[in-house]
Design a protein around this motif. Structure first.
Motif, PDB file in Angstrom:
ATOM      1  N   GLY A 261      12.269   1.254  -5.003  1.00 50.94           N
ATOM      2  CA  GLY A 261      12.526   1.541  -3.823  1.00 50.94           C
ATOM      3  C   GLY A 261      12.590   1.136  -2.790  1.00 50.94           C
ATOM      4  N   ILE A 262      11.189   1.202  -2.329  1.00 57.46           N
ATOM      5  CA  ILE A 262      10.753   0.170  -0.942  1.00 57.46           C
ATOM      6  C   ILE A 262      11.234  -1.494  -1.303  1.00 57.46           C
ATOM      7  CG2 ILE A 262       9.004  -0.142   0.354  1.00 57.46           C
ATOM      8  CD1 ILE A 262       7.530   2.337  -0.936  1.00 57.46           C
ATOM      9  N   ALA A 263      10.951  -1.715  -1.824  1.00 55.51           N
ATOM     10  CA  ALA A 263      11.129  -3.162  -2.355  1.00 55.51           C
ATOM     11  C   ALA A 263      12.697  -3.745  -2.240  1.00 55.51           C
ATOM     12  CB  ALA A 263      10.876  -3.872  -3.727  1.00 55.51           C
ATOM     13  N   ALA A 264      13.668  -2.589  -3.094  1.00 57.24           N
ATOM     14  CA  ALA A 264      15.032  -2.836  -2.692  1.00 57.24           C
ATOM     15  C   ALA A 264      14.998  -2.512  -1.106  1.00 57.24           C
ATOM     16  CB  ALA A 264      15.883  -2.076  -3.145  1.00 57.24           C
ATOM     17  N   LEU A 265      14.989  -1.256  -0.247  1.00 59.58           N
ATOM     18  CA  LEU A 265      14.693  -1.377   1.091  1.00 59.58           C
ATOM     19  C   LEU A 265      14.321  -2.154   1.959  1.00 59.58           C
ATOM     20  CD1 LEU A 265      13.942   2.435   1.398  1.00 59.58           C
ATOM     21  CD2 LEU A 265      16.499   1.174   1.986  1.00 59.58           C
TER      22      LEU A 265
ATOM     23  N   TRP B 147      17.474   4.028  -1.549  1.00 57.02           N
ATOM     24  CA  TRP B 147      17.134   4.969  -1.640  1.00 57.02           C
ATOM     25  C   TRP B 147      17.083   5.917  -3.132  1.00 57.02           C
ATOM     26  CZ3 TRP B 147      14.291   6.872   3.282  1.00 57.02           C
ATOM     27  CH2 TRP B 147      14.905   6.409   4.136  1.00 57.02           C
ATOM     28  N   ILE B 148      18.400   5.514  -3.866  1.00 58.71           N
ATOM     29  CA  ILE B 148      18.535   6.122  -4.459  1.00 58.71           C
ATOM     30  C   ILE B 148      16.785   6.527  -5.863  1.00 58.71           C
ATOM     31  CG2 ILE B 148      19.392   6.167  -6.595  1.00 58.71           C
ATOM     32  CD1 ILE B 148      21.947   5.415  -5.897  1.00 58.71           C
ATOM     33  N   HIS B 149      16.634   4.661  -5.795  1.00 58.15           N
ATOM     34  CA  HIS B 149      15.453   4.775  -7.070  1.00 58.15           C
ATOM     35  C   HIS B 149      13.707   5.756  -6.064  1.00 58.15           C
ATOM     36  CE1 HIS B 149      16.913   2.633  -9.914  1.00 58.15           C
ATOM     37  NE2 HIS B 149      16.785   1.665  -9.574  1.00 58.15           N
ATOM     38  N   LEU B 150      13.841   5.796  -4.303  1.00 54.22           N
ATOM     39  CA  LEU B 150      12.789   5.732  -3.518  1.00 54.22           C
ATOM     40  C   LEU B 150      13.095   7.489  -4.091  1.00 54.22           C
ATOM     41  CD1 LEU B 150       9.982   5.680  -1.938  1.00 54.22           C
ATOM     42  CD2 LEU B 150      11.602   6.239   0.429  1.00 54.22           C
TER      43      LEU B 150
ATOM     44  N   VAL C  34      12.144  21.680 -17.117  1.00 48.82           N
ATOM     45  CA  VAL C  34      13.262  21.613 -17.220  1.00 48.82           C
ATOM     46  C   VAL C  34      13.434  21.088 -15.874  1.00 48.82           C
ATOM     47  CG1 VAL C  34      15.427  23.010 -16.396  1.00 48.82           C
ATOM     48  CG2 VAL C  34      13.636  23.684 -17.635  1.00 48.82           C
ATOM     49  N   ALA C  35      12.913  21.226 -14.870  1.00 46.93           N
ATOM     50  CA  ALA C  35      13.173  20.144 -14.351  1.00 46.93           C
ATOM     51  C   ALA C  35      12.848  18.434 -14.747  1.00 46.93           C
ATOM     52  CB  ALA C  35      12.244  19.918 -12.935  1.00 46.93           C
ATOM     53  N   GLY C  36      11.717  18.248 -15.722  1.00 49.28           N
ATOM     54  CA  GLY C  36      11.440  16.907 -16.246  1.00 49.28           C
ATOM     55  C   GLY C  36      12.974  16.735 -17.258  1.00 49.28           C
ATOM     56  N   ILE C  37      13.157  16.861 -18.374  1.00 51.36           N
ATOM     57  CA  ILE C  37      14.245  16.851 -18.294  1.00 51.36           C
ATOM     58  C   ILE C  37      15.919  16.517 -17.379  1.00 51.36           C
ATOM     59  CG2 ILE C  37      16.472  17.565 -20.330  1.00 51.36           C
ATOM     60  CD1 ILE C  37      13.958  19.592 -21.270  1.00 51.36           C
ATOM     61  N   LEU C  38      15.575  17.369 -16.510  1.00 53.05           N
ATOM     62  CA  LEU C  38      17.243  17.220 -14.893  1.00 53.05           C
ATOM     63  C   LEU C  38      17.163  15.627 -14.270  1.00 53.05           C
ATOM     64  CD1 LEU C  38      19.711  17.596 -13.586  1.00 53.05           C
ATOM     65  CD2 LEU C  38      17.475  18.541 -12.210  1.00 53.05           C
ATOM     66  N   PHE C  39      14.973  15.385 -13.846  1.00 55.40           N
ATOM     67  CA  PHE C  39      15.159  14.222 -13.669  1.00 55.40           C
ATOM     68  C   PHE C  39      14.716  12.693 -14.572  1.00 55.40           C
ATOM     69  CE2 PHE C  39      13.005  16.322 -10.125  1.00 55.40           C
ATOM     70  CZ  PHE C  39      13.816  16.256  -9.421  1.00 55.40           C
ATOM     71  N   ALA C  40      14.507  13.370 -15.588  1.00 59.13           N
ATOM     72  CA  ALA C  40      14.630  11.849 -16.877  1.00 59.13           C
ATOM     73  C   ALA C  40      16.208  11.779 -16.934  1.00 59.13           C
ATOM     74  CB  ALA C  40      13.476  12.437 -17.966  1.00 59.13           C
ATOM     75  N   SER C  41      17.023  12.815 -17.364  1.00 58.17           N
ATOM     76  CA  SER C  41      18.260  12.365 -17.278  1.00 58.17           C
ATOM     77  C   SER C  41      18.855  11.547 -16.081  1.00 58.17           C
ATOM     78  CB  SER C  41      19.442  13.634 -17.371  1.00 58.17           C
ATOM     79  OG  SER C  41      18.563  14.621 -18.407  1.00 58.17           O
ATOM     80  N   LEU C  42      18.862  12.145 -15.019  1.00 58.01           N
ATOM     81  CA  LEU C  42      19.357  11.166 -13.876  1.00 58.01           C
ATOM     82  C   LEU C  42      18.117   9.356 -13.279  1.00 58.01           C
ATOM     83  CD1 LEU C  42      19.082  14.247 -10.927  1.00 58.01           C
ATOM     84  CD2 LEU C  42      21.192  12.883 -12.026  1.00 58.01           C
ATOM     85  N   SER C  43      16.897   9.638 -13.941  1.00 51.55           N
ATOM     86  CA  SER C  43      16.524   7.985 -14.326  1.00 51.55           C
ATOM     87  C   SER C  43      17.406   7.616 -15.327  1.00 51.55           C
ATOM     88  CB  SER C  43      15.083   8.675 -14.124  1.00 51.55           C
ATOM     89  OG  SER C  43      14.291   6.685 -14.355  1.00 51.55           O
TER      90      SER C  43
END
Length: 186
Positions: free
Chosen positions: A79-83, A106-109, A131-140
């Motif tokens: 994300g920093i590289a894209a920004l 911004w999305i990746h950061l 639960v948060a890991g499943i959510l964030f892995a799905s979003l990733s």
């Protein structure tokens, strides 16, 4: 006359006896009747319960936490590289899910920081982190699917890792559930 020809005596003596029911059509066995399957060394019993302290049981969650920590840090750098607007990512032609490179930054950061923090919490043993890991892995997974035109090889790797993380976190069973609820009267 009533003798079975397959059991007739041969030139070297009587034919070897076969197990009962062998070669006589459907019989007992798995899915064949009410008799349970039996191993040759004794009767079959229930499968052993998994040992909650076994490294195989907890290893998947530890690996998932480590992968999330590393992948989150790399996604934040992505994300920093894209920004920064560097030449890391080339211009993509017509693409249905086109988002500006600043938007992807911004999305990746943001997602990378969340994934890394959740991975660290998984390594510390936080209960909410599964639960948060499943959510964030799905979003990733979803974000990297949409990011495929910019970094196809890396996005494919992240998608595969996210699938493993989701599986590991969903398949894990807490070896010590809340003891208060197990002893509470109904």
């Amino acid at each position: 006359m009533g003798e079975d020809p397959s059991r007739a005596a041969g030139p070297s003596g009587p034919a070897p006896s076969l197990p009962s029911g062998f070669g006589q059509g459907p019989g007992s066995g798995p899915g064949q009747g009410d008799a349970p399957w039996q191993r040759p060394d004794g009767p079959a019993g229930p499968a052993p319960a998994p040992d909650p302290d076994s490294p195989w049981v907890t290893g998947g969650v530890l690996l998932a936490g480590f992968l999330m920590l590393c992948q989150g840090a790399v996604a934040a750098l992505e994300g920093i590289a894209a920004l920064a607007g560097s030449d890391v990512y080339g211009d993509v032609g017509p693409y249905l899910y086109r988002i500006s490179l600043t938007g992807w930054g911004w999305i990746h950061l943001g997602l990378g920081v969340c994934v890394a923090l959740t991975g660290a919490a998984l390594l510390k043993g936080a209960g909410w982190a599964r639960v948060a890991g499943i959510l964030f892995a799905s979003l990733s997974l979803f974000a990297h699917f949409l990011f495929l035109p910019y970094a196809p090889l890396w996005s494919t790797i992240v998608i595969a890792l996210a699938l493993f993380v989701i599986w590991a976190l969903a398949a894990y069973r807490d070896p010590d559930p809340d003891p208060a609820s197990a002893t509470a009267p109904r």
